[in-house]
Design an enzyme around this catalytic site. Structure first.
Site, PDB file in Angstrom:
ATOM      1  N   HIS A   1       0.828  -1.219   0.000  1.00 16.92           N
ATOM      2  CA  HIS A   1       0.000   0.000   0.000  1.00 16.92           C
ATOM      3  C   HIS A   1       0.862   1.269   0.000  1.00 16.92           C
ATOM      4  O   HIS A   1       2.020   1.218  -0.386  1.00 16.92           O
ATOM      5  CB  HIS A   1      -0.992  -0.038   1.172  1.00 16.92           C
ATOM      6  CG  HIS A   1      -1.724  -1.347   1.238  1.00 16.92           C
ATOM      7  ND1 HIS A   1      -2.785  -1.650   0.414  1.00 16.92           N
ATOM      8  CD2 HIS A   1      -1.504  -2.459   2.001  1.00 16.92           C
ATOM      9  CE1 HIS A   1      -3.205  -2.896   0.674  1.00 16.92           C
ATOM     10  NE2 HIS A   1      -2.438  -3.412   1.634  1.00 16.92           N
TER      11      HIS A   1
ATOM     12  N   HIS B   1       2.784  -6.968   4.597  1.00 18.25           N
ATOM     13  CA  HIS B   1       1.417  -6.472   4.825  1.00 18.25           C
ATOM     14  C   HIS B   1       0.981  -6.758   6.253  1.00 18.25           C
ATOM     15  O   HIS B   1       1.627  -7.509   6.977  1.00 18.25           O
ATOM     16  CB  HIS B   1       0.434  -7.173   3.872  1.00 18.25           C
ATOM     17  CG  HIS B   1       0.536  -6.687   2.448  1.00 18.25           C
ATOM     18  ND1 HIS B   1      -0.363  -5.818   1.890  1.00 18.25           N
ATOM     19  CD2 HIS B   1       1.469  -6.961   1.487  1.00 18.25           C
ATOM     20  CE1 HIS B   1       0.002  -5.568   0.627  1.00 18.25           C
ATOM     21  NE2 HIS B   1       1.107  -6.255   0.359  1.00 18.25           N
TER      22      HIS B   1
ATOM     23  N   GLU C   1       1.708 -11.536   6.155  1.00 20.20           N
ATOM     24  CA  GLU C   1       0.693 -10.773   6.897  1.00 20.20           C
ATOM     25  C   GLU C   1       1.144 -10.841   8.348  1.00 20.20           C
ATOM     26  O   GLU C   1       1.003 -11.861   9.020  1.00 20.20           O
ATOM     27  CB  GLU C   1      -0.700 -11.415   6.722  1.00 20.20           C
ATOM     28  CG  GLU C   1      -1.240 -11.406   5.294  1.00 20.20           C
ATOM     29  CD  GLU C   1      -1.845 -10.058   4.867  1.00 20.20           C
ATOM     30  OE1 GLU C   1      -1.757  -9.070   5.631  1.00 20.20           O
ATOM     31  OE2 GLU C   1      -2.397 -10.007   3.747  1.00 20.20           O
TER      32      GLU C   1
HETATM   33 ZN    ZN Z   1      -2.259  -5.214   2.681  1.00 21.32          ZN
END
Ligand code: ZN
Length: 495
Positions: free
Chosen positions: A329, A396, A461
């Site tokens: 992002h 992430h 993640e």
């Molecule tokens: Zn993400």
């Protein structure tokens, strides 16, 4: 049964003895000594138990020594160093061990006095031949006369010692004389040497500051091996002539004393010479280590010239590996938002920490973004491709219901499936433990960046932003550091 039981310790022994070797880190040997004279002695011990011929030069007359490596190689001679007026004890003792019948003394009587010649004769050396000259240019010319005929010559700047040192192995192995120039004009001695050798082509070592176009244009059929700095010049030599060599010499690119005698050993072993800064491997050096897959290093000099941090980088399996670190992002795309956190910020913080660890470790990390900017997924993949990276790791943080918790790592099966899975597994196994989160495991995920990256890739993640407990860790500098360390160690384990 007894035989079976007896064989168990042997099996265990076999595993202990052989398995660690299979995963051994890169090999690094340091050739050290109390001073340059002792370093030269220790270098000679690596290559020679006896020698019919020895080359001796002044330990501070760099230019003379560096053009002597083709001569040393021709006579299978180690290079030892002397002070101007007297041999050091270390050099004397080594001469007595090697028992040469001939010694070439390089340089005029100012560099190596006649007293040194007499000392050599007293040690039982029957022939001492001086190759002198009124300047380094003349010394190089006179050395070239002792070499076999060769239509090629190497041209380097007489004060750019690193360039001569970097080409010395190739010059020695090919029997090509190293001749010297200034940046203003080609010295008469060098012109005469080319005339008498019948030089029809030249290899010019160094960039346009060392050997300007005006000089280059006057040379017979010149080819330049340049680079933006001494590290890149040496790397480009290794790239052109030593692409299959898995071994290299490493010396300080700014302090040559320890490396002077190393050129003779590097020539004998046919290994390229690469340079380092005292406290870190230069970028160009890392890159050639990575692209040539060099894993065996001989470091010249003590821990002041080449600090332990550099030998640790050389030992590290990730040295020279190009690793793409993708902070997910950015810009208007915040990613997941919750518990006072924006995913893009967490991702970038951890990515920067991983980047810094990789860089300190000797790798060549490339970040997709190092600031809060938006990048399309395809731009990230394209950047990794154009940098020709070896690995892709995307960072992430997760989001779902408030109760969802834990750490997971993804890979995809389109490219490098097995390696991507292995990378994901090495990272995941360390990451959930470092974060002290639930282990959600390694999974297949069809995310764009790992689906379209052609190199081994995985997407982590870290934890759930949407879960209060996970988010408190994502917010914490301590856990950000732990997460980065786990990812870093996972990448090392992958290699
Ligand atoms: Zn993400």
């Amino acid at each position: 049964m007894r035989i079976f039981l007896k064989s168990i310790p042997i099996l265990i022994l076999a595993v202990v003895l052989f398995i660690p070797n299979a995963f051994a880190a890169n090999s690094v040997t340091r050739l050290d000594g109390a001073n340059r004279y002792e370093v030269a002695v220790n270098v000679s011990k690596q290559g020679w138990s006896s020698a019919n011929t020895v080359v001796i030069a002044n330990g501070t007359a760099y230019a003379d020594v560096l053009t002597a490596s083709p001569l040393a190689y021709k006579y299978n001679a180690p290079i030892l160093l002397t002070k101007s007026t007297t041999l050091t004890t270390a050099t004397k003792n080594r001469i007595s061990q090697l028992k040469p019948s001939k010694v070439f003394v390089i340089g005029g009587t100012i560099s190596v006095s006649n007293n040194v010649v007499n000392e050599l004769k007293k040690l039982g050396v029957s022939t001492v031949e001086r190759i002198g000259g009124s300047s380094r240019y003349e010394v190089a010319q006179n050395i070239s006369k002792k070499l076999s005929s060769n239509s090629k010559a190497i041209i380097a700047n007489g004060t750019a010692y690193a360039d001569s040192l970097a080409i010395s192995t190739y010059a020695a192995r090919q029997g090509i004389p190293i001749l010297l120039t200034t940046e203003k004009s080609i010295p008469t001695a060098t012109k005469n040497a080319m005339k008498s050798k019948g030089t029809s082509s030249t290899i010019v070592v160094g960039g346009e500051i060392s050997v300007p176009k005006s000089i280059y244009g006057q040379l017979p059929s010149p080819t330049r091996i340049g680079g933006k700095d001494r590290f890149e010049v040496a790397a480009n030599i290794a790239k052109r002539y030593y692409s299959s060599s898995k071994s290299a010499f490493i010396s300080n690119g700014f302090k040559y004393a320890d490396a002077l005698a190393g050129s003779a050993l590097a020539s004998k072993q046919n290994r390229p010479m690469l340079f380092t800064k005292a406290d870190s491997l230069a970028t160009a050096t890392r890159a050639i280590i990575g692209s040539n897959s060099i894993n065996n290093f001989t470091v010249l000099g003590g821990t002041i010239s080449v600090q332990t941090v550099v030998t640790n980088q050389l030992k590290n399996e990730i040295v020279g590996k190009k690793v793409f670190i993708d902070a997910g992002h950015g810009g208007y795309d915040s990613g997941a938002v919750g518990n006072g956190l924006k995913e893009k910020d967490v991702n970038l913080t951890v990515a920067k920490l991983v980047n810094s660890k990789l860089s300190k470790g000797g790798a060549l990390p490339v970040m997709s973004r190092s600031t809060d900017v938006f990048l399309e997924l395809s731009e990230r993949v394209a950047k990794a491709k154009s940098n020709n990276v070896d690995l892709f790791v995307s960072i992430h943080a997760n989001s779902a219901s408030a109760s969802a918790t834990g750490t997971e790592t993804y890979y995809y099966t389109k490219y490098e499936s097995a390696n991507s899975k292995r990378l994901a597994t090495e990272i995941q196994n360390r990451l959930y433990q470092a974060m002290n989160t639930q282990n959600r495991g390694v999974k297949i995920g069809i995310f764009h960046v790992i689906r379209e990256s052609t190199m081994p890739s995985s997407l982590v993640e870290l934890a759930f932003i949407s879960n209060a407990n996970d988010a408190s860790k994502l917010k914490s500098a301590l856990y950000q550091e732990k997460a980065a360390q786990a990812i870093y160690e996972g990448i090392i384990a992958y290699y």
